[in-house]
Motif scaffolding. Structure first.
Motif, PDB file in Angstrom:
ATOM      1  N   SER A  76      39.114 147.716  76.351  1.00  0.00           N
ATOM      2  CA  SER A  76      40.208 147.036  77.060  1.00  0.00           C
ATOM      3  C   SER A  76      39.781 145.739  77.736  1.00  0.00           C
ATOM      4  O   SER A  76      40.607 144.880  78.025  1.00  0.00           O
ATOM      5  CB  SER A  76      40.796 147.966  78.126  1.00  0.00           C
ATOM      6  OG  SER A  76      39.826 148.232  79.141  1.00  0.00           O
ATOM      7  N   GLY A  77      38.483 145.626  78.029  1.00  0.00           N
ATOM      8  CA  GLY A  77      38.002 144.482  78.807  1.00  0.00           C
ATOM      9  C   GLY A  77      38.080 144.706  80.296  1.00  0.00           C
ATOM     10  O   GLY A  77      37.655 143.855  81.083  1.00  0.00           O
ATOM     11  N   HIS A  78      38.613 145.857  80.713  1.00  0.00           N
ATOM     12  CA  HIS A  78      38.751 146.171  82.141  1.00  0.00           C
ATOM     13  C   HIS A  78      37.455 146.805  82.653  1.00  0.00           C
ATOM     14  O   HIS A  78      37.406 147.992  82.972  1.00  0.00           O
ATOM     15  CB  HIS A  78      39.944 147.097  82.371  1.00  0.00           C
ATOM     16  CG  HIS A  78      41.242 146.507  81.927  1.00  0.00           C
ATOM     17  ND1 HIS A  78      42.344 147.270  81.599  1.00  0.00           N
ATOM     18  CD2 HIS A  78      41.616 145.213  81.754  1.00  0.00           C
ATOM     19  CE1 HIS A  78      43.341 146.471  81.244  1.00  0.00           C
ATOM     20  NE2 HIS A  78      42.923 145.227  81.334  1.00  0.00           N
ATOM     21  N   VAL A  79      36.433 145.989  82.745  1.00  0.00           N
ATOM     22  CA  VAL A  79      35.115 146.485  83.116  1.00  0.00           C
ATOM     23  C   VAL A  79      35.020 146.739  84.616  1.00  0.00           C
ATOM     24  O   VAL A  79      35.838 146.250  85.403  1.00  0.00           O
ATOM     25  CB  VAL A  79      34.010 145.491  82.685  1.00  0.00           C
ATOM     26  CG1 VAL A  79      34.001 145.321  81.179  1.00  0.00           C
ATOM     27  CG2 VAL A  79      34.198 144.140  83.382  1.00  0.00           C
ATOM     28  N   LEU A  80      34.017 147.511  84.977  1.00  0.00           N
ATOM     29  CA  LEU A  80      33.668 147.741  86.374  1.00  0.00           C
ATOM     30  C   LEU A  80      32.334 147.059  86.628  1.00  0.00           C
ATOM     31  O   LEU A  80      31.312 147.472  86.073  1.00  0.00           O
ATOM     32  CB  LEU A  80      33.564 149.244  86.662  1.00  0.00           C
ATOM     33  CG  LEU A  80      34.860 150.049  86.543  1.00  0.00           C
ATOM     34  CD1 LEU A  80      34.554 151.548  86.583  1.00  0.00           C
ATOM     35  CD2 LEU A  80      35.832 149.681  87.656  1.00  0.00           C
ATOM     36  N   VAL A  81      32.347 146.020  87.442  1.00  0.00           N
ATOM     37  CA  VAL A  81      31.120 145.278  87.731  1.00  0.00           C
ATOM     38  C   VAL A  81      30.387 145.957  88.886  1.00  0.00           C
ATOM     39  O   VAL A  81      30.942 146.131  89.974  1.00  0.00           O
ATOM     40  CB  VAL A  81      31.430 143.811  88.080  1.00  0.00           C
ATOM     41  CG1 VAL A  81      30.150 143.064  88.435  1.00  0.00           C
ATOM     42  CG2 VAL A  81      32.135 143.128  86.908  1.00  0.00           C
ATOM     43  N   LEU A  82      29.160 146.328  88.631  1.00  0.00           N
ATOM     44  CA  LEU A  82      28.367 147.074  89.605  1.00  0.00           C
ATOM     45  C   LEU A  82      28.068 146.256  90.850  1.00  0.00           C
ATOM     46  O   LEU A  82      27.657 145.104  90.769  1.00  0.00           O
ATOM     47  CB  LEU A  82      27.043 147.506  88.958  1.00  0.00           C
ATOM     48  CG  LEU A  82      26.067 148.292  89.837  1.00  0.00           C
ATOM     49  CD1 LEU A  82      26.621 149.669  90.156  1.00  0.00           C
ATOM     50  CD2 LEU A  82      24.715 148.403  89.145  1.00  0.00           C
TER      51      LEU A  82
END
Length: 209
Positions: free
Chosen positions: A68-74
């Protein structure tokens, strides 16, 4: 990666090589989702900066948002007191849930004060991007004196509402004040987190005195 997390101290055998991972919005405190990591997924998360899980259904590593491209950036990761659960704080890029909600637990789980962090982030975005037609953009382009004037006006209106008007009017004026104050802070390169840090420092000092 937060320095309090030492992967070697994690109790991997307890969960047969998998640890539950609670993902929390790094600004608002909202719980976004629950996933699982093995040692390889944790290493991938650390190296890429994008939260990566081990998919129990697909039996492979799965980076959140890989499709989706809806990443979670750490932003940070911590282990709990038993070293068998991880708390990951992340910045979501888009909705976390496949249903389109911010959280896999729905949109109603944000802490009551969490929206202030969301507002602060939105104003910071407006400051950087200056979208046409935005009132916030108009304030930034009007300069700090104009912003200070608005803070003063809203402060007076809030004080008057506290003395002579009902709760609804007071809340409305207070909301205007907080918004314009946040804009003025951002114009000086500051945010609500900086104000909170000062309050926390004062609180600590008062408790120790």
């Amino acid at each position: 990666m937060n320095s309090t997390l030492d992967p070697a101290r994690l109790d991997w055998p307890k969960g047969d090589g998998l640890l539950p991972v609670i993902v929390q919005h790094w600004l608002t405190g909202e719980v976004l989702m629950l996933g699982y990591m093995n040692a390889e997924a944790l290493a991938a998360t650390q190296s890429s900066g994008h939260v990566t899980f081990f998919s129990r259904s697909k039996q492979r590593l799965w980076m959140k948002g890989e499709t989706s491209g809806h990443v979670l950036v750490l932003k940070s990761a911590r282990m709990d007191c038993d070293a068998d659960t991880l708390l990951v704080q992340a910045e979501p890029h888009g909705p976390t849930c496949h249903t389109g909600t911010r959280s896999c637990f729905g949109d109603a789980v944000q802490p009551p004060l969490g929206f202030l962090a969301e507002l602060d982030a939105l104003i910071a975005q407006r400051h950087e991007q200056r979208p046409a037609g935005s009132y916030t953009t108009q304030l930034f382009e009007g300069g700090i004196r104009r912003m200070a004037q608005k803070v003063g006006e809203e402060g007076v209106e809030t004080a008057l509402a506290a003395v002579a008007q009902d709760d609804e009017a007071l809340l409305g004026e207070a909301a205007d004040l907080v918004y314009h104050l946040t804009v003025a802070l951002r114009a000086r390169g500051l945010g609500l987190a900086d104000v909170a840090a000062v309050l926390a420092k004062r609180h600590g000092a008062s408790r120790s005195s």
